[in-house]
Design a protein around this motif. Structure first.
Motif, short mmCIF file in Angstrom:
data_model
loop_
_atom_site.label_atom_id
_atom_site.label_comp_id
_atom_site.label_asym_id
_atom_site.label_seq_id
_atom_site.Cartn_x
_atom_site.Cartn_y
_atom_site.Cartn_z
N PRO A 1 0.83 -1.21 0.00
CA PRO A 1 0.00 0.00 0.00
C PRO A 1 0.86 1.26 0.00
O PRO A 1 2.07 1.19 0.26
CB PRO A 1 -0.78 -0.13 1.31
N GLU A 2 0.25 2.38 -0.27
CA GLU A 2 0.95 3.66 -0.19
C GLU A 2 1.08 4.08 1.27
O GLU A 2 0.19 3.81 2.09
CB GLU A 2 0.21 4.73 -0.99
N CYS A 3 2.19 4.72 1.58
CA CYS A 3 2.39 5.20 2.95
C CYS A 3 1.44 6.36 3.24
O CYS A 3 1.23 7.23 2.38
CB CYS A 3 3.83 5.65 3.14
N ALA A 4 0.90 6.39 4.43
CA ALA A 4 0.00 7.47 4.81
C ALA A 4 0.76 8.76 5.07
O ALA A 4 0.22 9.87 4.93
CB ALA A 4 -0.80 7.07 6.05
N SER A 5 2.02 8.64 5.47
CA SER A 5 2.86 9.81 5.73
C SER A 5 4.31 9.44 5.44
O SER A 5 4.63 8.28 5.16
CB SER A 5 2.71 10.27 7.19
N VAL B 1 9.56 7.22 8.58
CA VAL B 1 10.76 7.64 9.31
C VAL B 1 11.77 6.49 9.41
O VAL B 1 12.89 6.70 9.86
CB VAL B 1 10.39 8.14 10.72
N LYS B 2 11.36 5.29 9.02
CA LYS B 2 12.26 4.15 8.99
C LYS B 2 11.85 3.25 7.83
O LYS B 2 10.79 3.46 7.21
CB LYS B 2 12.21 3.38 10.31
N ALA B 3 12.69 2.27 7.50
CA ALA B 3 12.40 1.37 6.39
C ALA B 3 11.03 0.74 6.60
O ALA B 3 10.75 0.15 7.64
CB ALA B 3 13.47 0.29 6.31
N SER B 4 10.18 0.89 5.58
CA SER B 4 8.79 0.45 5.72
C SER B 4 8.36 -0.35 4.51
O SER B 4 8.88 -0.19 3.41
CB SER B 4 7.89 1.67 5.90
N ALA B 5 7.35 -1.23 4.72
CA ALA B 5 6.82 -2.06 3.64
C ALA B 5 5.84 -1.31 2.76
O ALA B 5 5.39 -1.85 1.74
CB ALA B 5 6.15 -3.30 4.22
N ALA C 1 10.93 11.45 -9.85
CA ALA C 1 10.29 10.94 -8.64
C ALA C 1 10.84 9.56 -8.35
O ALA C 1 10.96 8.73 -9.26
CB ALA C 1 8.78 10.89 -8.81
N GLY C 2 11.20 9.32 -7.10
CA GLY C 2 11.72 8.02 -6.71
C GLY C 2 10.73 7.30 -5.82
O GLY C 2 10.16 7.90 -4.90
N LEU C 3 10.50 6.04 -6.10
CA LEU C 3 9.60 5.22 -5.29
C LEU C 3 10.43 4.50 -4.24
O LEU C 3 11.32 3.72 -4.57
CB LEU C 3 8.86 4.23 -6.19
N ILE C 4 10.12 4.76 -2.97
CA ILE C 4 10.90 4.21 -1.86
C ILE C 4 10.14 3.06 -1.22
O ILE C 4 8.96 3.17 -0.92
CB ILE C 4 11.21 5.31 -0.83
N TRP C 5 10.86 1.94 -1.03
CA TRP C 5 10.28 0.74 -0.41
C TRP C 5 11.34 0.07 0.44
O TRP C 5 12.46 -0.18 -0.04
CB TRP C 5 9.80 -0.21 -1.53
N TYR C 6 11.03 -0.16 1.68
CA TYR C 6 11.99 -0.71 2.63
C TYR C 6 13.28 0.11 2.68
O TYR C 6 14.38 -0.42 2.80
CB TYR C 6 12.31 -2.17 2.29
N GLY C 7 13.14 1.41 2.57
CA GLY C 7 14.28 2.29 2.71
C GLY C 7 15.16 2.43 1.49
O GLY C 7 16.20 3.09 1.54
N ASP C 8 14.77 1.81 0.37
CA ASP C 8 15.55 1.89 -0.87
C ASP C 8 14.72 2.52 -1.98
O ASP C 8 13.49 2.34 -2.04
CB ASP C 8 15.99 0.49 -1.33
N VAL C 9 15.39 3.25 -2.86
CA VAL C 9 14.72 3.73 -4.07
C VAL C 9 14.67 2.56 -5.04
O VAL C 9 15.70 2.13 -5.55
CB VAL C 9 15.48 4.92 -4.69
N VAL C 10 13.49 2.03 -5.27
CA VAL C 10 13.35 0.85 -6.10
C VAL C 10 12.91 1.17 -7.52
O VAL C 10 13.00 0.32 -8.42
CB VAL C 10 12.35 -0.15 -5.47
N GLU C 11 12.45 2.40 -7.75
CA GLU C 11 11.98 2.78 -9.08
C GLU C 11 12.09 4.28 -9.25
O GLU C 11 11.91 5.04 -8.28
CB GLU C 11 10.51 2.33 -9.26
N VAL C 12 12.42 4.70 -10.45
CA VAL C 12 12.53 6.13 -10.75
C VAL C 12 11.59 6.45 -11.91
O VAL C 12 11.51 5.70 -12.88
CB VAL C 12 13.98 6.52 -11.12
#
Length: 224
Positions: A32-36, A39-43, A99-110
């Motif tokens: 899912p998309e993050c609500a905010s 602040v740490k690596a998130s799914a 725009a970078g898509l961040i997942w588990y603290g990494d940019v996984v897609e640009v």
């Protein structure tokens, strides 16, 4: 024969990783998309604006993956690498907005301003197909090459046996490469992952027919 065993072992290791790669890709697609702002690596998925500071495709340079340095609005740099030069990193220029898509603290897609997307080296999309193609190629090459090597070793006293075994070993290269060709076609067309073993199977049948022809000719003494 030793090289063949090592390559086949590498293929087995890749085959074991296929399921893990599939599970990670499925998790990413269902995230899912993050609500905010996390602040740490998130799914969850968070899209962050960046400015390109520099980018290099490193075309023709072995061992150097395409890379880019992206800068957050705060000025903090973020270094990312890519598996391929296209379609974005090869066209990135300083001061471009992405725009970078961040997942588990990494940019996984640009994603660029035009909506084009490219997975980074940390992106999970495409890894199952890569692992499957690599596993098929390594295992098939290693198995056939080992058979050809063992045959050549056992048939050293017969010139015809040696030539026939050499034909098998040469065809092992083509059978292994057929998996890479099937993987390239799948990636270029966007076909499902199962098309890789199907495409490899078709190419392998043709190569096996050729191998049988060469082996028969060698055993008859037609090829020396």
């Amino acid at each position: 024969m030793l090289i063949a065993l090592l390559v086949a072992s590498l293929g087995v290791a890749m085959a074991v990783e296929v399921r893990n790669a599939q599970e990670r890709e499925h998790e990413f697609r269902a995230a899912p998309e993050c609500a905010s702002v996390p602040v740490k690596a998130s799914a969850c998925l968070w899209e962050q604006d960046f400015t390109v500071r520099k980018a290099a495709s490193h075309r023709g340079k072995r061992g150097k993956p395409p890379e880019a340095e992206l800068v957050l609005p705060s000025g903090k740099p973020w270094h990312v690498t890519f598996r391929n030069a296209g379609p974005l990193v090869s066209e990135m220029k300083p001061d471009d907005k992405v725009a970078g898509l961040i997942w588990y603290g990494d940019v996984v897609e640009v994603r660029d301003a035009g909506g084009r997307r490219q997975q980074t080296s940390d992106g999970p999309v495409g890894w199952p197909a890569d692992r499957l193609g690599g596993a098929i190629g390594c295992i098939s090459f290693g198995t056939v090459a080992f058979i050809g090597g063992l045959w050549g070793l056992l048939g050293l006293r017969s010139r015809r046996q040696v030539v026939a075994a050499a034909a098998v070993r040469w065809h092992s290269l083509g059978i292994g490469a057929a998996a890479i060709v099937a993987l390239w076609i799948q990636a270029a067309t966007g076909w499902p992952t199962w098309s890789i073993p199907v495409g490899w199977g078709v190419l392998t049948l043709l190569l096996l027919g050729s191998a049988v022809g060469f082996v028969v000719a060698a055993l008859r003494g037609t090829i020396k």
